[in-house]
Every structure is written in C-alpha cells, then in structure tokens.
Design a protein around this motif. Structure first.
Motif, PDB file in Angstrom:
ATOM      1  N   MET A  95      42.540  35.511  36.082  1.00 13.00           N
ATOM      2  CA  MET A  95      41.670  34.487  36.596  1.00 13.00           C
ATOM      3  C   MET A  95      40.332  35.138  36.926  1.00 13.00           C
ATOM      4  O   MET A  95      40.272  36.136  37.610  1.00 13.00           O
ATOM      5  CB  MET A  95      42.299  33.875  37.847  1.00 13.00           C
ATOM      6  CG  MET A  95      41.442  32.868  38.523  1.00 13.00           C
ATOM      7  SD  MET A  95      42.215  32.156  39.985  1.00 13.00           S
ATOM      8  CE  MET A  95      43.717  31.539  39.332  1.00 13.00           C
ATOM      9  N   LYS A  96      39.288  34.568  36.432  1.00  9.05           N
ATOM     10  CA  LYS A  96      37.947  35.065  36.714  1.00  9.05           C
ATOM     11  C   LYS A  96      37.414  34.344  37.944  1.00  9.05           C
ATOM     12  O   LYS A  96      37.579  33.142  38.089  1.00  9.05           O
ATOM     13  CB  LYS A  96      37.021  34.782  35.537  1.00  9.05           C
ATOM     14  CG  LYS A  96      37.268  35.663  34.355  1.00  9.05           C
ATOM     15  CD  LYS A  96      36.338  36.789  34.444  1.00  9.05           C
ATOM     16  CE  LYS A  96      36.379  37.563  33.134  1.00  9.05           C
ATOM     17  NZ  LYS A  96      35.568  38.686  33.176  1.00  9.05           N
ATOM     18  N   TYR A  97      36.789  35.088  38.801  1.00  8.17           N
ATOM     19  CA  TYR A  97      36.158  34.462  39.954  1.00  8.17           C
ATOM     20  C   TYR A  97      34.788  33.978  39.521  1.00  8.17           C
ATOM     21  O   TYR A  97      34.034  34.712  38.897  1.00  8.17           O
ATOM     22  CB  TYR A  97      36.045  35.449  41.115  1.00  8.17           C
ATOM     23  CG  TYR A  97      37.380  35.817  41.676  1.00  8.17           C
ATOM     24  CD1 TYR A  97      38.091  34.894  42.420  1.00  8.17           C
ATOM     25  CD2 TYR A  97      37.942  37.059  41.446  1.00  8.17           C
ATOM     26  CE1 TYR A  97      39.332  35.204  42.928  1.00  8.17           C
ATOM     27  CE2 TYR A  97      39.181  37.374  41.948  1.00  8.17           C
ATOM     28  CZ  TYR A  97      39.866  36.457  42.690  1.00  8.17           C
ATOM     29  OH  TYR A  97      41.095  36.765  43.196  1.00  8.17           O
ATOM     30  N   PRO A  98      34.429  32.737  39.851  1.00  4.69           N
ATOM     31  CA  PRO A  98      33.172  32.172  39.362  1.00  4.69           C
ATOM     32  C   PRO A  98      31.938  32.794  39.999  1.00  4.69           C
ATOM     33  O   PRO A  98      30.887  32.774  39.408  1.00  4.69           O
ATOM     34  CB  PRO A  98      33.286  30.692  39.714  1.00  4.69           C
ATOM     35  CG  PRO A  98      34.272  30.641  40.822  1.00  4.69           C
ATOM     36  CD  PRO A  98      35.206  31.795  40.610  1.00  4.69           C
ATOM     37  N   LEU A  99      32.085  33.333  41.178  1.00  5.80           N
ATOM     38  CA  LEU A  99      30.945  33.936  41.860  1.00  5.80           C
ATOM     39  C   LEU A  99      31.311  35.319  42.353  1.00  5.80           C
ATOM     40  O   LEU A  99      32.462  35.599  42.673  1.00  5.80           O
ATOM     41  CB  LEU A  99      30.532  33.085  43.067  1.00  5.80           C
ATOM     42  CG  LEU A  99      29.960  31.710  42.781  1.00  5.80           C
ATOM     43  CD1 LEU A  99      29.743  30.962  44.084  1.00  5.80           C
ATOM     44  CD2 LEU A  99      28.656  31.823  42.029  1.00  5.80           C
ATOM     45  N   ALA A 100      30.320  36.168  42.437  1.00  4.37           N
ATOM     46  CA  ALA A 100      30.551  37.501  42.990  1.00  4.37           C
ATOM     47  C   ALA A 100      30.730  37.434  44.503  1.00  4.37           C
ATOM     48  O   ALA A 100      31.239  38.361  45.095  1.00  4.37           O
ATOM     49  CB  ALA A 100      29.392  38.422  42.641  1.00  4.37           C
ATOM     50  N   GLN A 101      30.312  36.324  45.112  1.00  4.32           N
ATOM     51  CA  GLN A 101      30.372  36.183  46.564  1.00  4.32           C
ATOM     52  C   GLN A 101      31.107  34.897  46.942  1.00  4.32           C
ATOM     53  O   GLN A 101      30.491  33.926  47.399  1.00  4.32           O
ATOM     54  CB  GLN A 101      28.967  36.191  47.153  1.00  4.32           C
ATOM     55  CG  GLN A 101      28.223  37.475  46.855  1.00  4.32           C
ATOM     56  CD  GLN A 101      26.787  37.416  47.331  1.00  4.32           C
ATOM     57  OE1 GLN A 101      26.220  36.356  47.507  1.00  4.32           O
ATOM     58  NE2 GLN A 101      26.200  38.569  47.543  1.00  4.32           N
ATOM     59  N   PRO A 102      32.425  34.869  46.805  1.00  4.90           N
ATOM     60  CA  PRO A 102      33.149  33.631  47.113  1.00  4.90           C
ATOM     61  C   PRO A 102      33.070  33.233  48.581  1.00  4.90           C
ATOM     62  O   PRO A 102      33.274  32.074  48.917  1.00  4.90           O
ATOM     63  CB  PRO A 102      34.585  33.943  46.704  1.00  4.90           C
ATOM     64  CG  PRO A 102      34.672  35.415  46.691  1.00  4.90           C
ATOM     65  CD  PRO A 102      33.299  35.916  46.346  1.00  4.90           C
ATOM     66  N   PHE A 103      32.736  34.170  49.455  1.00 11.18           N
ATOM     67  CA  PHE A 103      32.639  33.856  50.878  1.00 11.18           C
ATOM     68  C   PHE A 103      31.480  32.908  51.173  1.00 11.18           C
ATOM     69  O   PHE A 103      31.417  32.319  52.237  1.00 11.18           O
ATOM     70  CB  PHE A 103      32.488  35.132  51.710  1.00 11.18           C
ATOM     71  CG  PHE A 103      31.333  35.993  51.287  1.00 11.18           C
ATOM     72  CD1 PHE A 103      30.058  35.749  51.740  1.00 11.18           C
ATOM     73  CD2 PHE A 103      31.545  37.060  50.425  1.00 11.18           C
ATOM     74  CE1 PHE A 103      29.002  36.535  51.350  1.00 11.18           C
ATOM     75  CE2 PHE A 103      30.498  37.855  50.021  1.00 11.18           C
ATOM     76  CZ  PHE A 103      29.212  37.591  50.480  1.00 11.18           C
TER      77      PHE A 103
ATOM     78  N   ARG B 200      50.897  34.132  38.811  1.00 16.14           N
ATOM     79  CA  ARG B 200      49.823  34.938  39.416  1.00 16.14           C
ATOM     80  C   ARG B 200      50.349  36.288  39.898  1.00 16.14           C
ATOM     81  O   ARG B 200      49.659  37.297  39.806  1.00 16.14           O
ATOM     82  CB  ARG B 200      49.166  34.172  40.564  1.00 16.14           C
ATOM     83  CG  ARG B 200      48.363  32.986  40.066  1.00 16.14           C
ATOM     84  CD  ARG B 200      47.625  32.304  41.196  1.00 16.14           C
ATOM     85  NE  ARG B 200      46.993  31.082  40.739  1.00 16.14           N
ATOM     86  CZ  ARG B 200      46.097  30.417  41.451  1.00 16.14           C
ATOM     87  NH1 ARG B 200      45.759  30.832  42.652  1.00 16.14           N
ATOM     88  NH2 ARG B 200      45.568  29.302  40.970  1.00 16.14           N
ATOM     89  N   ARG B 201      51.575  36.310  40.414  1.00 18.88           N
ATOM     90  CA  ARG B 201      52.170  37.581  40.848  1.00 18.88           C
ATOM     91  C   ARG B 201      52.329  38.516  39.655  1.00 18.88           C
ATOM     92  O   ARG B 201      52.059  39.711  39.734  1.00 18.88           O
ATOM     93  CB  ARG B 201      53.517  37.334  41.518  1.00 18.88           C
ATOM     94  CG  ARG B 201      54.083  38.574  42.192  1.00 18.88           C
ATOM     95  CD  ARG B 201      55.394  38.319  42.928  1.00 18.88           C
ATOM     96  NE  ARG B 201      55.319  37.203  43.859  1.00 18.88           N
ATOM     97  CZ  ARG B 201      55.930  36.029  43.687  1.00 18.88           C
ATOM     98  NH1 ARG B 201      56.679  35.803  42.628  1.00 18.88           N
ATOM     99  NH2 ARG B 201      55.815  35.077  44.580  1.00 18.88           N
ATOM    100  N   ASN B 202      52.768  37.971  38.525  1.00 12.55           N
ATOM    101  CA  ASN B 202      52.910  38.794  37.317  1.00 12.55           C
ATOM    102  C   ASN B 202      51.565  39.285  36.804  1.00 12.55           C
ATOM    103  O   ASN B 202      51.461  40.405  36.308  1.00 12.55           O
ATOM    104  CB  ASN B 202      53.618  37.994  36.214  1.00 12.55           C
ATOM    105  CG  ASN B 202      55.081  37.777  36.521  1.00 12.55           C
ATOM    106  OD1 ASN B 202      55.685  38.534  37.278  1.00 12.55           O
ATOM    107  ND2 ASN B 202      55.653  36.743  35.948  1.00 12.55           N
ATOM    108  N   LYS B 203      50.555  38.447  36.919  1.00 10.52           N
ATOM    109  CA  LYS B 203      49.235  38.813  36.406  1.00 10.52           C
ATOM    110  C   LYS B 203      48.488  39.776  37.327  1.00 10.52           C
ATOM    111  O   LYS B 203      47.890  40.747  36.872  1.00 10.52           O
ATOM    112  CB  LYS B 203      48.400  37.552  36.198  1.00 10.52           C
ATOM    113  CG  LYS B 203      47.060  37.813  35.553  1.00 10.52           C
ATOM    114  CD  LYS B 203      46.361  36.523  35.198  1.00 10.52           C
ATOM    115  CE  LYS B 203      45.051  36.841  34.485  1.00 10.52           C
ATOM    116  NZ  LYS B 203      44.358  35.610  34.096  1.00 10.52           N
ATOM    117  N   PHE B 204      48.541  39.513  38.640  1.00  8.33           N
ATOM    118  CA  PHE B 204      47.738  40.283  39.589  1.00  8.33           C
ATOM    119  C   PHE B 204      48.539  41.263  40.436  1.00  8.33           C
ATOM    120  O   PHE B 204      47.975  42.102  41.113  1.00  8.33           O
ATOM    121  CB  PHE B 204      46.974  39.340  40.527  1.00  8.33           C
ATOM    122  CG  PHE B 204      46.029  38.420  39.815  1.00  8.33           C
ATOM    123  CD1 PHE B 204      44.902  38.907  39.198  1.00  8.33           C
ATOM    124  CD2 PHE B 204      46.285  37.068  39.763  1.00  8.33           C
ATOM    125  CE1 PHE B 204      44.030  38.064  38.538  1.00  8.33           C
ATOM    126  CE2 PHE B 204      45.429  36.208  39.114  1.00  8.33           C
ATOM    127  CZ  PHE B 204      44.298  36.699  38.492  1.00  8.33           C
ATOM    128  N   GLY B 205      49.874  41.127  40.456  1.00  8.32           N
ATOM    129  CA  GLY B 205      50.703  41.980  41.297  1.00  8.32           C
ATOM    130  C   GLY B 205      50.977  41.326  42.636  1.00  8.32           C
ATOM    131  O   GLY B 205      50.374  40.319  43.002  1.00  8.32           O
TER     132      GLY B 205
END
Length: 117
Positions: A1-9, A36-41
């Motif tokens: 999953m790509k995060y859309p922004l570098a600053q999600p906060f 998601r657990r399989n993809k990201f741990g």
C-alpha cells in the motif's frame, strides 16, 4: 500500500481512514488484516537486547557536546579556574544522570508494553 502523502499526520482522521481503506467503527476485517500482515509484517515491538546498567550510564558520556564540556573543564583546570572546571564537571554528571534515568524509564515502559499485549 502506498501512502498518498509523505506527511499523513497533516490529514484529518476521516481522510486517513478513507485513504487507508478501513472503517473507523469496525476496523479491518479478518481477511484484510491477514493480507496486510502478510504484506507488511506483524505490528509488534521487536524488543531490546539486555544491557548492563553501567554500560547505559557510560553511554551517556558519548556525545560531542559532552566531549566539548570535558575539554572546557580541562581548559578551566589548566588555567587554575577550579570552581568553573568543577561546575562544568557537575553539569556533565547531572546531564548523564538525567539521561540514564530517562533511558531506564523508557526501557521499563517498552518492556511493560511488550508484556501487556
């Protein structure tokens, strides 16, 4: 999953929930959580190696600022300004003690969190 922004906060909670494709009331479903657990741990704290308390205390003296203060104390003693040199050494010791106590508390908190799950 790509995060859309570098600053999600900087986003609102509703925007984050939408972008992460989840539900704020029910969370993730079993299938999506497993994917998601399989993809990201797993979302677990890996732990810390056990360190001797003396080693943690000695590590408080490993800083360029502390080296500079030791140099300043040495120069003060060289020029026979004993009170100033002693004051600098006291500041170094207080700084090391505060850093040591904070690190011990942080380790204790992290261990308590690990036991809690």
């Amino acid at each position: 999953m790509k995060y859309p922004l570098a600053q999600p906060f900087s986003l609102s909670a509703a925007e984050v929930v939408s972008l992460m494709r989840t539900d704020s009331a029910n969370g993730l479903g079993e299938h999506e959580a497993g994917r998601r657990r399989n993809k990201f741990g797993s979302n677990t704290y890996p732990g810390q190696e056990r360190k001797n308390s003396w080693l943690i205390l000695l590590e408080q003296f490993r800083s360029p600022i502390v080296y500079l203060l030791f140099f300043g104390a040495g120069v003060s003693f060289y020029f026979k300004d004993i009170p100033e040199g002693a004051s600098i050494l006291v500041v170094i010791l207080i700084n090391a003690l505060i850093g040591f106590l904070m690190e011990m508390q942080a380790r204790s908190s992290m261990n308590a969190l690990k036991k809690w799950r």
